[in-house]
Design an enzyme around this catalytic site. Structure first.
Site, PDB file in Angstrom:
ATOM      1  N   GLY A  31       0.961  -1.463  -0.048  1.00 23.09           N
ATOM      2  CA  GLY A  31      -0.041   0.087   0.038  1.00 23.09           C
ATOM      3  C   GLY A  31       0.661   1.308   0.070  1.00 23.09           C
ATOM      4  N   LEU A  33       0.376   3.736  -2.122  1.00 24.91           N
ATOM      5  CA  LEU A  33       0.871   3.707  -3.424  1.00 24.91           C
ATOM      6  C   LEU A  33       1.309   5.114  -4.096  1.00 24.91           C
ATOM      7  CD1 LEU A  33      -2.014   1.323  -4.837  1.00 24.91           C
ATOM      8  CD2 LEU A  33       0.157   0.531  -3.652  1.00 24.91           C
ATOM      9  N   HIS A  34       2.023   4.670  -5.299  1.00 23.18           N
ATOM     10  CA  HIS A  34       2.724   5.987  -5.821  1.00 23.18           C
ATOM     11  C   HIS A  34       2.958   5.588  -6.954  1.00 23.18           C
ATOM     12  CE1 HIS A  34       6.518   3.621  -5.574  1.00 23.18           C
ATOM     13  NE2 HIS A  34       6.393   3.527  -4.100  1.00 23.18           N
ATOM     14  N   HIS A  37       4.308   1.939  -8.295  1.00 20.82           N
ATOM     15  CA  HIS A  37       3.201   0.984  -7.854  1.00 20.82           C
ATOM     16  C   HIS A  37       2.444   0.959  -9.262  1.00 20.82           C
ATOM     17  CE1 HIS A  37       3.947   1.418  -3.757  1.00 20.82           C
ATOM     18  NE2 HIS A  37       4.345   0.124  -3.761  1.00 20.82           N
ATOM     19  N   GLN A  61       8.021  -9.163   7.995  1.00 18.57           N
ATOM     20  CA  GLN A  61       8.915  -8.716   7.250  1.00 18.57           C
ATOM     21  C   GLN A  61       9.658  -7.631   7.994  1.00 18.57           C
ATOM     22  OE1 GLN A  61       6.966  -8.027   3.457  1.00 18.57           O
ATOM     23  NE2 GLN A  61       8.211  -6.254   3.142  1.00 18.57           N
ATOM     24  N   GLY A 162       8.814  -4.058  -8.523  1.00 16.64           N
ATOM     25  CA  GLY A 162       9.838  -3.064  -8.872  1.00 16.64           C
ATOM     26  C   GLY A 162      11.197  -3.136  -8.533  1.00 16.64           C
ATOM     27  N   LYS A 164      13.411  -1.417  -7.492  1.00 17.98           N
ATOM     28  CA  LYS A 164      14.066  -0.840  -6.342  1.00 17.98           C
ATOM     29  C   LYS A 164      14.463  -1.739  -5.444  1.00 17.98           C
ATOM     30  CE  LYS A 164      11.873   1.673  -3.471  1.00 17.98           C
ATOM     31  NZ  LYS A 164      12.333   1.398  -2.094  1.00 17.98           N
ATOM     32  N   GLN A 168      15.330  -7.808  -3.166  1.00 15.87           N
ATOM     33  CA  GLN A 168      13.974  -8.747  -2.963  1.00 15.87           C
ATOM     34  C   GLN A 168      13.636  -9.727  -4.280  1.00 15.87           C
ATOM     35  OE1 GLN A 168      10.382  -7.104  -1.028  1.00 15.87           O
ATOM     36  NE2 GLN A 168       9.765  -6.405  -3.188  1.00 15.87           N
TER      37      GLN A 168
HETATM   38  O1  PAF Z   1       7.860  -4.957  -1.860  1.00 18.45           O
HETATM   39  C1  PAF Z   1       6.945  -4.998  -1.411  1.00 18.45           C
HETATM   40  O2  PAF Z   1       6.228  -3.955  -1.320  1.00 18.45           O
HETATM   41  C2  PAF Z   1       7.130  -6.023  -0.127  1.00 18.45           C
HETATM   42  O3  PAF Z   1       8.219  -6.468   0.163  1.00 18.45           O
HETATM   43  C3  PAF Z   1       6.036  -7.236  -0.772  1.00 18.45           C
HETATM   44  C4  PAF Z   1       6.649  -7.864  -2.007  1.00 18.45           C
HETATM   45  C5  PAF Z   1       4.586  -6.662  -1.156  1.00 18.45           C
HETATM   46  C6  PAF Z   1       5.954  -8.028   0.245  1.00 18.45           C
HETATM   47  O4  PAF Z   1       5.218  -7.618   1.419  1.00 18.45           O
END
Ligand code: PAF
Length: 295
Positions: A31, A33-34, A37, A61, A162, A164, A168
């Site tokens: 969320g 969001l920008h 996203h 996380q 993304g 960025k 990940q």
């Molecule tokens: O990149 C993110 O916003 C988060 O790490 C994700 C992939 C939605 C998992 O919570």
């Protein structure tokens, strides 16, 4: 646009779509969001018949409770943005819809929960030992935990992330491979503010002055890219570190030039491979990351 909170409702909805042999694109988010996203939604819409976005601030996380508490939550404006971008549906579950109390308890006790592997051996090896993985113990286990849960619920054909969060992405690619999930992972380029600052939900927490100042982060990375075939890596890093340290409000956590696949630091430029420079800094109370692919 459909807004769905329950797993059962979402699965019923998606089963109907799958029966029609439609391609499902998935954009997982936390969320706030920008435009970054929204660019993922737009990219997904170019090839998928149906695009679903999840909004879920994932507690497992975060290794810092105050970071989790301060994470911006803007569901109403997020949904308005998604509606404008013609996203088909939003999955916005409560924490207890995705996690059992036992799983949350393990996180509270800082015990790494591996139940998301469902008995398979999943090992991220050195990928998770560097940079974000080294700075934020348990972070990637939490990311893999929630993304694997979401993937098992949504069962998308394609999922968009993304670039960025470069590390990940590598972790998610590795997870999908090791869990043999038939999902195509699509990396999308970083969206930047006019001053070069990488778009991030955390930017919301910067003051106006800090936002201006933050431009030095990407400037430093692009300077390394401009010079990477001209200077040795040690000189590139030294010059860049000086630039960052010249800004008293910035605290450098790491700055590394790494192989784009293994994410291990490199000592010399090898144009037959790809390398990326990655950075994490603290600006006031806000932690920011960015990266630029060098070649
Ligand atoms: O990149 C993110 O916003 C988060 O790490 C994700 C992939 C939605 C998992 O919570």
């Amino acid at each position: 646009m459909l807004i769905i909170n329950s797993i059962e409702q979402l699965k019923n909805h998606l089963n109907r779509i799958r029966d029609q042999k439609k391609i499902i694109g998935f954009v997982p988010t936390m969320g706030a969001l920008h435009q970054g996203h929204i660019s993922l939604i737009e990219r997904a819409k170019t090839v998928c018949d149906v695009v679903i976005c999840s909004i879920f601030v994932n507690p497992t996380q975060f290794n810092d409770l105050s970071d989790l508490e301060k994470y911006p939550r803007t569901l109403i404006t997020d949904c308005q943005l998604l509606e404008t971008a013609k996203c088909d549906s939003v999955f916005a579950p409560e924490v207890l819809e995705l996690y059992t109390k036992e799983e949350l308890e393990l996180k509270k006790q800082k015990i790494e929960d591996k139940s998301w592997t469902k008995g398979k051996t999943v090992d991220f090896g050195d990928l998770e030992k560097v940079m974000e993985g080294a700075q934020r113990p348990g972070h990637f286990n939490g990311v893999a935990q929630v993304v694997s849960k979401l993937f098992r619920i949504v069962e998308p054909d394609k999922a968009y992330f993304g670039q960025k969060d470069f590390q990940q992405l590598a972790i998610i690619r590795s997870m999908v491979k090791q869990l043999e999930m038939p999902i195509e992972i699509i990396a999308c380029e970083i969206m930047r503010e006019p001053n070069g600052l990488a778009m991030s939900s955390r930017n919301e927490r910067l003051t106006k002055e800090e936002r201006v100042l933050a431009a030095v982060i990407s400037k430093t990375l692009f300077k390394i890219k401009a010079d990477c075939f001209l200077k040795p890596i040690s000189d590139l890093l030294k010059g860049a570190e000086e630039l960052i340290r010249s800004q008293p409000l910035l605290t450098l956590e790491y700055l590394e030039i790494v192989d784009s696949e293994t994410l291990q630091p490199i000592n010399a430029i090898d144009p037959s491979k790809s390398a990326v420079v990655c950075i994490a800094v603290k600006l006031g109370a806000v932690r920011l990351i960015d990266n630029v692919v060098l070649y």
